[in-house]
Design an enzyme around this catalytic site. Structure first.
Site, PDB file in Angstrom:
ATOM      1  N   GLN A  27      33.687  58.022  29.968  1.00  7.46           N
ATOM      2  CA  GLN A  27      34.775  57.291  29.311  1.00  7.46           C
ATOM      3  C   GLN A  27      34.477  55.792  29.201  1.00  7.46           C
ATOM      4  O   GLN A  27      33.584  55.273  29.855  1.00  7.46           O
ATOM      5  CB  GLN A  27      36.069  57.495  30.104  1.00  7.46           C
ATOM      6  CG  GLN A  27      36.634  58.905  30.013  1.00  7.46           C
ATOM      7  CD  GLN A  27      37.953  59.028  30.739  1.00  7.46           C
ATOM      8  OE1 GLN A  27      38.028  59.524  31.842  1.00  7.46           O
ATOM      9  NE2 GLN A  27      39.015  58.576  30.094  1.00  7.46           N
ATOM     10  N   HIS A  28      35.262  55.147  28.377  1.00  7.57           N
ATOM     11  CA  HIS A  28      35.409  53.686  28.313  1.00  7.57           C
ATOM     12  C   HIS A  28      34.255  52.925  27.666  1.00  7.57           C
ATOM     13  O   HIS A  28      34.437  51.785  27.258  1.00  7.57           O
ATOM     14  CB  HIS A  28      35.613  53.078  29.709  1.00  7.57           C
ATOM     15  CG  HIS A  28      36.767  53.593  30.483  1.00  7.57           C
ATOM     16  ND1 HIS A  28      38.043  53.639  29.989  1.00  7.57           N
ATOM     17  CD2 HIS A  28      36.837  54.095  31.750  1.00  7.57           C
ATOM     18  CE1 HIS A  28      38.851  54.132  30.914  1.00  7.57           C
ATOM     19  NE2 HIS A  28      38.148  54.424  31.978  1.00  7.57           N
TER      20      HIS A  28
ATOM     21  N   ASP B 174      35.111  62.604  29.998  1.00  9.91           N
ATOM     22  CA  ASP B 174      34.615  63.519  31.024  1.00  9.91           C
ATOM     23  C   ASP B 174      35.711  64.051  31.945  1.00  9.91           C
ATOM     24  O   ASP B 174      35.701  65.243  32.301  1.00  9.91           O
ATOM     25  CB  ASP B 174      33.491  62.878  31.832  1.00  9.91           C
ATOM     26  CG  ASP B 174      33.821  61.494  32.380  1.00  9.91           C
ATOM     27  OD1 ASP B 174      34.977  61.033  32.255  1.00  9.91           O
ATOM     28  OD2 ASP B 174      32.909  60.862  32.945  1.00  9.91           O
TER      29      ASP B 174
END
Length: 481
Positions: free
Chosen positions: A81-82, A239
């Site tokens: 992520q991110h 994820d």
């Protein structure tokens, strides 16, 4: 693959360190082929990767799957992520991706929180208070520190978006991963124009947020992957949302994931909004919510302590009053981006094994401290804690979680839950099923249950006291990067 009972699907886990691919029988959940290839991540203050590595690793992982991948009818990508991926007009990276554990944007996170109504505004608007891990803070850092790169960006993507787009040619994302950016309004389930305008990001650069269960396209013919023409591509997700699918989670079932980062989360039917910033109010990949707390320092940090001590990771010893806060990469929970590791209570008779146990205790304490905030008030406090991730099968991790949580602990036998969750999503676009129901049909959460033991309140209180007393020191920057 004549022995398969149903169509084959591919689930991908593109994590911080590597990409894994599973080919799964959609009828039974049996894994019929696997592949894996590594990525490189920069060291130092920044954590960056070239997105083209992820694509090369995906190609290699699929190649290792052989003929089974060619027979797959659908594919889905779960990803870290991110991460901020900036692409030029040709779809090539403008610069390496800024990863979730790059904490250089901590000043931007603080400034954005202050400039736009404070923590309460952000929690109510996006579900989360921006931390250095969030994509919006990374974009603000890029615009400030590398304005030429920001101006050169003609598309902004998350890691799973990048891989999905290379498969289909279409710029898409899903609500689960979009909810970790800081520019997606969780109430409206749409990009937040006020936040985007404030950070100077044109919404036209962002991918379309697709609906759960939507087919986002088919695999293109042009790049030689071992897929058949017309292979369906599912939305993919972040994820943690993929792992939640992989476990077939029902609301209120608590999960602790022990990986490079540590996470605790549970599916909820209530939209979360925690102004303290401890809980990220993520969406899941189905239509519910996934309140989650994340630490930056988990297995990698504890393994590093073991290496420094010259010990194997299981060589722990109990019976010490030493406290070790393994905040080697700064920390997100608690929110101490400038922190470094801290050792307190060292004596002449302290052994290396006791120091290593203290590192485990410090890592688990941070996760358990957030668990009560993650769970809804009506969640069963005696429900087994599902323990997943790379550390879940380690005896020292299991025993530490048992002792500090006071809960029974269940360790699912299924491995690669992110990739399995992606595979369940791929199966869902073929059959029309809820992907979490697919995973339950596959019985992915089955595994031994370790009985609860009395909670070690003394150790928990000692760590909390050191953390509180040392807060001014932990908040002080330790380098000039």
């Amino acid at each position: 693959m004549s022995e398969a009972e149903g169509p084959l699907v591919v689930g991908v886990d593109s994590s911080t360190q590597s990409t894994k691919a599973l080919v799964v029988d959609a009828a039974t959940g049996r894994v019929v082929a696997t592949g894996q290839a590594p990525h490189a991540v920069s060291s130092g203050a920044g954590r960056e990767s070239d997105p083209r590595q992820w694509w090369d690793a995906l190609c290699e992982a699929l190649r290792q799957c052989g003929e089974a991948a060619h027979e797959a009818a659908a594919v889905s990508v779960g990803g870290q992520q991110h991460g901020l991926v900036t692409l030029d007009e040709r779809g090539e990276p403008v610069r390496p991706a800024l990863l979730w554990n790059d904490v250089r944007s901590a000043p931007q996170a603080r400034r954005l929180t202050e400039e736009l109504g404070g923590a309460k505004f952000w929690a109510e608007r996006t579900g989360s208070v921006p931390a250095a891990s969030f994509t919006v803070t990374k974009w603000a850092w890029l615009a400030e520190r590398e304005p030429e790169a920001a101006r050169a960006a003609k598309a902004v993507r998350l890691p799973h978006d990048y891989l999905t787009e290379r498969l289909t040619g279409q710029g898409t994302t899903d609500r689960g991963d979009a909810s970790g950016t800081g520019w997606w309004a969780s109430g409206a389930e749409a990009y937040d124009e006020e936040i985007l305008a404030h950070v100077g990001l044109d919404p036209a650069l962002l991918p379309r947020v697709v609906r759960p269960g939507e087919v986002v396209g088919t695999v293109r013919d042009s790049h030689g992957l071992p897929f058949s023409k017309g292979t369906l591509v599912a939305p993919g997700t972040g994820d943690n949302a993929a792992a939640a699918l992989g476990l077939g989670l029902r609301p209120g079932m608590p999960v602790m994931s022990l990986g490079t980062s540590g996470t605790v989360y549970a599916v909820s039917q209530r939209r979360p909004a925690d102004p303290s910033g401890t809980v990220a109010g993520f969406a899941d990949a189905r239509g519910d919510w996934l309140p989650l707390a994340c630490t930056l320092n988990c297995t990698l940090a504890v393994d590093r302590v073991a290496t420094l001590l010259g010990l194997e990771r299981e060589a722990v010893e109990r019976g010490t009053a030493v406290t070790l806060l393994p905040f080697l990469d700064g920390e997100r929970t608690p929110n101490l981006p400038n922190a470094s590791g801290l050792l307190h209570g060292l004596r002449h008779d302290t052994t290396p094994g006791q120091l290593l146990q203290a590192a485990y205790d410090g890592a688990v304490h941070s996760l358990l401290g957030a668990l009560d905030l993650v769970l809804d008030q009506d969640a069963d406090p005696s429900a087994p804690l599902l323990l997943i991730g790379g550390g879940a099968r380690g005896t020292a991790w299991q025993q530490t979680v048992l002792r500090l949580s006071g809960r029974p602990v269940q360790v699912p036998e299924a491995k690669e839950l992110v990739a399995l969750g992606a595979a369940a999503q791929a199966a869902g676009v073929l059959t029309g099923e809820d992907p979490a129901a697919v995973a339950r049909r596959w019985n992915t959460a089955a595994g031994p249950v370790l009985d609860a033991v009395e909670r070690d309140e003394e150790t928990l209180a000692r760590i909390a006291g050191v953390l509180s007393d040392a807060a001014p020191l932990l908040e002080r920057p330790t380098d000039t990067h």
